[in-house]
Design a protein around this motif. Structure first.
Motif, mmCIF file in Angstrom:
data_model
loop_
_atom_site.group_PDB
_atom_site.id
_atom_site.type_symbol
_atom_site.label_atom_id
_atom_site.label_comp_id
_atom_site.label_asym_id
_atom_site.label_seq_id
_atom_site.Cartn_x
_atom_site.Cartn_y
_atom_site.Cartn_z
ATOM 1 N N ARG A 194 0.625 -1.417 0.082
ATOM 2 C CA ARG A 194 0.068 0.041 -0.147
ATOM 3 C C ARG A 194 0.719 1.215 -0.062
ATOM 4 N N ALA A 195 1.947 0.993 0.662
ATOM 5 C CA ALA A 195 2.685 2.321 0.808
ATOM 6 C C ALA A 195 3.463 2.808 -0.474
ATOM 7 N N ASP A 196 3.807 1.780 -1.487
ATOM 8 C CA ASP A 196 4.450 2.208 -2.543
ATOM 9 C C ASP A 196 3.371 2.551 -3.504
ATOM 10 N N ALA A 197 2.090 1.914 -3.277
ATOM 11 C CA ALA A 197 1.075 2.137 -4.532
ATOM 12 C C ALA A 197 0.573 3.436 -4.373
ATOM 13 N N PHE A 198 0.412 4.125 -3.132
ATOM 14 C CA PHE A 198 -0.129 5.622 -2.984
ATOM 15 C C PHE A 198 0.705 6.587 -3.006
ATOM 16 N N HIS A 199 2.185 6.424 -3.195
ATOM 17 C CA HIS A 199 2.942 7.104 -3.373
ATOM 18 C C HIS A 199 2.932 8.436 -2.200
ATOM 19 N N LYS A 207 13.731 3.000 -2.052
ATOM 20 C CA LYS A 207 13.336 3.635 -3.248
ATOM 21 C C LYS A 207 12.333 4.614 -2.814
ATOM 22 N N LEU A 208 11.434 4.541 -1.629
ATOM 23 C CA LEU A 208 10.626 5.569 -1.109
ATOM 24 C C LEU A 208 11.396 6.627 -0.411
ATOM 25 N N LYS A 209 12.679 6.320 -0.001
ATOM 26 C CA LYS A 209 13.822 7.367 0.578
ATOM 27 C C LYS A 209 14.097 8.063 -0.606
ATOM 28 N N ALA A 210 14.650 7.646 -1.716
ATOM 29 C CA ALA A 210 15.040 8.131 -2.784
ATOM 30 C C ALA A 210 14.168 9.259 -3.528
ATOM 31 N N ARG A 211 12.768 8.881 -3.394
ATOM 32 C CA ARG A 211 11.709 9.673 -3.662
ATOM 33 C C ARG A 211 11.587 10.930 -2.881
ATOM 34 N N GLY A 212 12.102 11.036 -1.794
ATOM 35 C CA GLY A 212 11.985 12.062 -0.676
ATOM 36 C C GLY A 212 11.039 11.776 0.111
ATOM 37 N N VAL A 213 10.503 10.500 0.238
ATOM 38 C CA VAL A 213 9.376 10.238 1.269
ATOM 39 C C VAL A 213 9.973 10.097 2.757
ATOM 40 N N GLY A 214 9.384 10.633 3.571
ATOM 41 C CA GLY A 214 9.877 10.466 5.035
ATOM 42 C C GLY A 214 9.443 9.027 5.513
ATOM 43 N N ILE A 215 10.122 8.334 6.245
ATOM 44 C CA ILE A 215 9.849 7.092 6.758
ATOM 45 C C ILE A 215 10.152 6.885 8.384
ATOM 46 N N VAL A 216 8.844 6.704 8.926
ATOM 47 C CA VAL A 216 8.935 6.236 10.443
ATOM 48 C C VAL A 216 9.007 4.908 10.400
ATOM 49 N N TYR A 217 9.949 4.353 11.206
ATOM 50 C CA TYR A 217 10.132 3.061 11.119
ATOM 51 C C TYR A 217 10.347 2.525 12.630
ATOM 52 N N ILE A 218 9.216 1.850 13.171
ATOM 53 C CA ILE A 218 9.371 1.166 14.564
ATOM 54 C C ILE A 218 9.558 -0.232 14.471
ATOM 55 N N SER A 219 10.381 -0.576 15.376
ATOM 56 C CA SER A 219 10.852 -2.027 15.363
ATOM 57 C C SER A 219 11.644 -2.160 16.770
ATOM 58 N N HIS A 220 11.461 -3.312 17.284
ATOM 59 C CA HIS A 220 12.285 -3.822 18.554
ATOM 60 C C HIS A 220 13.540 -4.229 18.183
ATOM 61 N N LYS A 221 13.893 -4.525 16.800
ATOM 62 C CA LYS A 221 15.120 -5.155 16.467
ATOM 63 C C LYS A 221 16.291 -4.231 16.091
#
Length: 508
Positions: free
Chosen positions: A167-172, A199-213
């Motif tokens: 969905r993230a890639d589909a909705f740009h 790829k999202l990052k290269a397009r200028g998208v801001g990513i929030v990444y939640i992980s315990h790893k």
């Protein structure tokens, strides 16, 4: 792409795609967010970390429109915003990829990805050809290995997770929030996800990444913000910090020993399986486990580990093989039969299989003991409450009281109630399937210590995990599985990461 998201992407890039300033969110009796501040730059991956209950999920739901803040301001692309619902947030270009699957199993992959935003022809008719073509382009770009027309319910859990991520890639979108996105993914699928994030990052998208790893945090992110008890504990450049510093900020203390191995010596043989086989799932599985012993079972997703546990617990019926309990062959045809022998199973899916989410902690803890606690049709509430209080204290469970629905608790506290439920049955063998999946580092350490203590008290413990450090850290002996077969049996003194990886790698 919807018009608002397209306009946002085309507009001049601001310094921050999203700014959170002194946001407050209060629930009855709990201040979940206490003046939290947080920002995301265009084209960065920003980790948000903290213990379960620290406020991460609440903050993400505020950003995605699920909750309205009680105070503070949120700016998106430089403009103040206040979303009334998730659809408004998505239309602006903010998308939350949930940890828990939010799919419609009966619909196709394409319908799930574009639900509410399907391409239309005249008179409001769905343009199925365009829908499937758009979807297949996204799936091929992500190397998903399935098609737009596939029914979601027919896909594995890991592939369903990939549908969520598509969905993230589909909705740009210009802001994408990933909440524990790799929890159900294989290593290959994880690498495909990371490539999508790049790829999202290269397009200028801001990513929030939640992980315990922590390994993922340091591999994929640019900055890290730590939350603890609903408050911001600081933001650091990933390249300028380390796991110890992040962990200390998360839990407010140093971990004296992250893993703890039991010092007990194995006693009598409790469980032995010989030639356990379920056609197409597991084949010729043979091993034993003794009282006071912690045996780890390591393998990749799909190796057959959970199927072994479910067969021992009577959920699955074997096509061949024998299960021995204290030297005697058994026909374990149901979980009730397994429980009568003294076997407990903490399942991999705590929400779907381990808990009744709408019930309180007390009722979940005593669920396997309903018949024992029922006298002439009346539940003995005093005994129930005593059991709840005992395990709440022993496992350090954070809850407001015995009736608080477990759905409102953090993942770590939910997992502790699943464990408490089975400890209340006084088992002789406890099977833990991915016992620390999706919980924070502090709760993980507490569960590792509990495993060691249980073994030292004489329990046999079978720990199933896909996390190699965990398996190596808590196990006295390690079994490996690949392609439904048992491929190795190692004492902890002799095992290495290379040996485990080699034994657990699928054979051609």
């Amino acid at each position: 792409m919807n018009a608002n998201a397209a306009e946002a992407v085309a507009s001049p890039t601001p310094e921050y795609v999203l700014e959170v300033s002194r946001v407050i969110k209060t629930f009855p009796g709990v201040k979940a967010l206490d003046e939290v501040s947080f920002d995301i730059k265009p084209g960065e991956v920003h980790a948000l970390v903290g213990e379960n209950g620290a406020g991460k999920s609440t903050l993400m739901k505020v950003l995605a429109g699920n909750y309205k803040p009680d105070g503070g301001t949120i700016r998106h692309m430089g403009e103040p915003v206040r979303h009334n619902n998730p659809l408004e947030a998505k239309e602006r270009g903010i998308l939350l990829i949930h940890q828990e699957l939010s799919l419609v199993p009966e619909l196709s992959v394409a319908e799930n990805i574009y639900l509410g935003s399907m391409p239309l022809k005249s008179f409001g008719r769905v343009d199925w050809r365009a829908l499937n073509e758009q979807t297949n382009r996204v799936l091929e770009d992500m190397h998903c290995g399935f098609r737009a027309s596939d029914i979601v319910g027919d896909l594995s859990i890991a592939k369903q997770q990939m549908v969520e991520i598509a969905r993230a890639d589909a909705f740009h979108c210009n802001v994408v929030i990933f909440d524990e996105p790799t929890a159900s993914l294989t290593d290959q699928e994880k690498e495909a996800l990371f490539e999508t994030i790049r790829k999202l990052k290269a397009r200028g998208v801001g990513i929030v990444y939640i992980s315990h790893k922590m390994s993922e945090i340091f591999e994929i992110t640019d900055r890290i913000t730590v939350l603890r008890d609903g408050k911001t504990q600081g933001t650091m450049n990933t390249a300028e910090t380390n796991a110890d510093d992040v962990t200390h900020r998360m839990i407010g203390r140093s971990l004296d020993s992250y893993f703890e191995r039991a010092e007990s010596s194995p006693g009598e043989e409790l469980l032995k399986v010989e030639g356990l086989t379920i056609k197409g799932l597991i084949e010729d599985i043979s091993f034993d486990i003794r009282a006071g012993e912690v045996v780890g079972m390591y393998g990749l997703v799909g190796a057959g580990r959970s199927e072994v546990a479910e067969t021992i617990f009577g959920i699955r019926k074997p096509d061949a093989g024998t299960i021995f309990w204290r030297g005697q062959p058994q026909q374990i045809t149901s979980p009730h039969a397994a429980m009568k022998l003294g076997i407990g199973l903490v399942p991999e899916d705590r929400k779907g299989q381990g808990l009744v989410l709408g019930m309180g902690g007390r009722d979940n803890t005593t669920l396997p003991l309903v018949n024992e606690l029922n006298v002439f049709g009346f539940m003995q509430r005093g005994r129930e409450t005593a059991l709840f209080d005992h395990y709440k204290k022993q496992l350090q469970i954070r809850t407001t009281g015995p009736k608080q629905p477990v759905v409102n608790l953090s993942g770590g506290n939910q997992q502790k109630f699943v464990i408490a439920k089975w400890l209340a049955t006084k088992p002789k063998l406890l099977i833990l399937d991915e016992p620390t999946r999706g919980i924070d580092v502090g709760s993980k350490s507490e569960i590792h210590k509990l495993i060691a203590r249980l073994a030292e008290e004489g329990l046999a413990v079978l720990v199933i995990s896909s996390e190699m450090p965990e398996i190596m850290g808590v196990s006295q002996r390690i079994l490996t599985m690949a392609d439904g077969r048992l491929t190795g049996n190692f004492d902890h003194e002799d095992v290495t990461e290379d040996k485990l990886l080699n034994a657990a790698s699928p054979r051609e």
